[in-house]
Design a protein around this motif. Structure first.
Motif, PDB file in Angstrom:
ATOM      1  N   ASP A 163      -0.859 -14.313   9.317  1.00 20.45           N
ATOM      2  CA  ASP A 163      -0.415 -15.301   8.345  1.00 20.45           C
ATOM      3  C   ASP A 163      -0.307 -14.663   6.953  1.00 20.45           C
ATOM      4  O   ASP A 163       0.698 -14.794   6.254  1.00 20.45           O
ATOM      5  CB  ASP A 163      -1.422 -16.452   8.342  1.00 20.45           C
ATOM      6  CG  ASP A 163      -0.904 -17.708   7.691  1.00 20.45           C
ATOM      7  OD1 ASP A 163       0.317 -17.832   7.514  1.00 20.45           O
ATOM      8  OD2 ASP A 163      -1.735 -18.578   7.374  1.00 20.45           O
ATOM      9  N   TRP A 185       3.199 -13.604   4.686  1.00 17.83           N
ATOM     10  CA  TRP A 185       3.448 -14.105   3.329  1.00 17.83           C
ATOM     11  C   TRP A 185       3.595 -12.952   2.346  1.00 17.83           C
ATOM     12  O   TRP A 185       4.475 -12.957   1.494  1.00 17.83           O
ATOM     13  CB  TRP A 185       2.324 -15.046   2.880  1.00 17.83           C
ATOM     14  CG  TRP A 185       2.723 -15.763   1.637  1.00 17.83           C
ATOM     15  CD1 TRP A 185       3.484 -16.884   1.553  1.00 17.83           C
ATOM     16  CD2 TRP A 185       2.411 -15.399   0.296  1.00 17.83           C
ATOM     17  NE1 TRP A 185       3.660 -17.241   0.237  1.00 17.83           N
ATOM     18  CE2 TRP A 185       3.012 -16.341  -0.555  1.00 17.83           C
ATOM     19  CE3 TRP A 185       1.689 -14.368  -0.276  1.00 17.83           C
ATOM     20  CZ2 TRP A 185       2.912 -16.288  -1.931  1.00 17.83           C
ATOM     21  CZ3 TRP A 185       1.577 -14.304  -1.651  1.00 17.83           C
ATOM     22  CH2 TRP A 185       2.191 -15.253  -2.457  1.00 17.83           C
ATOM     23  N   TYR A 245       4.733 -26.224   7.052  1.00 25.01           N
ATOM     24  CA  TYR A 245       4.216 -24.884   7.269  1.00 25.01           C
ATOM     25  C   TYR A 245       5.243 -24.053   8.002  1.00 25.01           C
ATOM     26  O   TYR A 245       5.746 -24.427   9.056  1.00 25.01           O
ATOM     27  CB  TYR A 245       2.923 -24.909   8.088  1.00 25.01           C
ATOM     28  CG  TYR A 245       2.433 -23.521   8.425  1.00 25.01           C
ATOM     29  CD1 TYR A 245       1.740 -22.777   7.479  1.00 25.01           C
ATOM     30  CD2 TYR A 245       2.724 -22.941   9.644  1.00 25.01           C
ATOM     31  CE1 TYR A 245       1.319 -21.491   7.761  1.00 25.01           C
ATOM     32  CE2 TYR A 245       2.307 -21.658   9.936  1.00 25.01           C
ATOM     33  CZ  TYR A 245       1.600 -20.938   8.994  1.00 25.01           C
ATOM     34  OH  TYR A 245       1.204 -19.669   9.263  1.00 25.01           O
ATOM     35  N   ARG A 246       5.582 -22.928   7.420  1.00 27.40           N
ATOM     36  CA  ARG A 246       6.396 -21.917   8.077  1.00 27.40           C
ATOM     37  C   ARG A 246       5.708 -20.590   7.828  1.00 27.40           C
ATOM     38  O   ARG A 246       5.277 -20.310   6.709  1.00 27.40           O
ATOM     39  CB  ARG A 246       7.808 -21.884   7.506  1.00 27.40           C
ATOM     40  CG  ARG A 246       8.639 -23.054   7.922  1.00 27.40           C
ATOM     41  CD  ARG A 246      10.091 -22.889   7.595  1.00 27.40           C
ATOM     42  NE  ARG A 246      10.356 -21.970   6.502  1.00 27.40           N
ATOM     43  CZ  ARG A 246      11.293 -22.136   5.607  1.00 27.40           C
ATOM     44  NH1 ARG A 246      12.065 -23.186   5.659  1.00 27.40           N
ATOM     45  NH2 ARG A 246      11.482 -21.252   4.662  1.00 27.40           N
ATOM     46  N   ASP A 287       5.796 -18.576   4.455  1.00 24.93           N
ATOM     47  CA  ASP A 287       6.440 -19.378   3.411  1.00 24.93           C
ATOM     48  C   ASP A 287       5.613 -20.615   3.086  1.00 24.93           C
ATOM     49  O   ASP A 287       6.137 -21.701   2.907  1.00 24.93           O
ATOM     50  CB  ASP A 287       7.853 -19.784   3.868  1.00 24.93           C
ATOM     51  CG  ASP A 287       8.662 -20.390   2.738  1.00 24.93           C
ATOM     52  OD1 ASP A 287       8.528 -19.942   1.595  1.00 24.93           O
ATOM     53  OD2 ASP A 287       9.418 -21.344   3.003  1.00 24.93           O
ATOM     54  N   GLN A 288       4.290 -20.461   2.994  1.00 25.38           N
ATOM     55  CA  GLN A 288       3.451 -21.624   2.760  1.00 25.38           C
ATOM     56  C   GLN A 288       3.087 -21.819   1.284  1.00 25.38           C
ATOM     57  O   GLN A 288       2.573 -22.857   0.915  1.00 25.38           O
ATOM     58  CB  GLN A 288       2.196 -21.577   3.623  1.00 25.38           C
ATOM     59  CG  GLN A 288       1.324 -20.360   3.409  1.00 25.38           C
ATOM     60  CD  GLN A 288       1.689 -19.201   4.296  1.00 25.38           C
ATOM     61  OE1 GLN A 288       2.835 -18.819   4.383  1.00 25.38           O
ATOM     62  NE2 GLN A 288       0.709 -18.618   4.947  1.00 25.38           N
TER      63      GLN A 288
END
Length: 132
Positions: free
Chosen positions: A24, A28, A72-73, A76-77
């Motif tokens: 995650d 990002w 949520y992607r 890209d959060q």
């Protein structure tokens, strides 16, 4: 809005890791930090001059300068208020007013209605619901 130091940003940070796992966080940072001018020293091996917001995130806190997005992607959060792509050129440019067309008469002066400050605006398209 000047870029904060670690000492300025750390007290504003929220307890709790911004990312649920390593994948995650890496996604990002690939989309943001690894293209941002503020973290360029880290990419050159100058670890002590890197982005303090990344350091705060790696120490298990969420920087206040990272705004959580709805939904949520992966990768890209958040939206970082200080993100600036290395390809954007030198420094932030102040917005210039749109000039009046030549020969056009103006009804009122523009100066009192123009602001010198810049506002953050998310440029991603958003869906709008229409109520009939």
């Amino acid at each position: 809005m000047t870029f904060p130091t670690y000492e300025e940003a750390e007290p504003r940070a929220v307890e709790g890791s911004p990312f649920s796992n390593c994948a995650d966080g890496e996604a990002w940072m690939d989309n943001n930090c690894r293209r941002c001018v503020h973290d360029a020293p880290t990419r050159r091996g100058e670890w002590d001059k890197g982005c303090p917001l990344v350091l705060i995130a790696l120490l298990g806190q969420t920087p206040a300068e990272w705004l959580r997005k709805d939904g949520y992607r992966l990768g890209d959060q958040y939206t970082c208020l200080y993100y600036r792509n290395e390809d954007d050129g030198p420094g932030p440019q102040e917005p210039a007013p749109i000039p009046d067309p030549p020969g056009q008469l103006t009804l009122c002066p523009r100066e009192p209605f123009e602001r010198p400050a810049r506002m953050f605006a998310d440029t991603l398209p958003q869906e709008v619901a229409v109520h009939a």
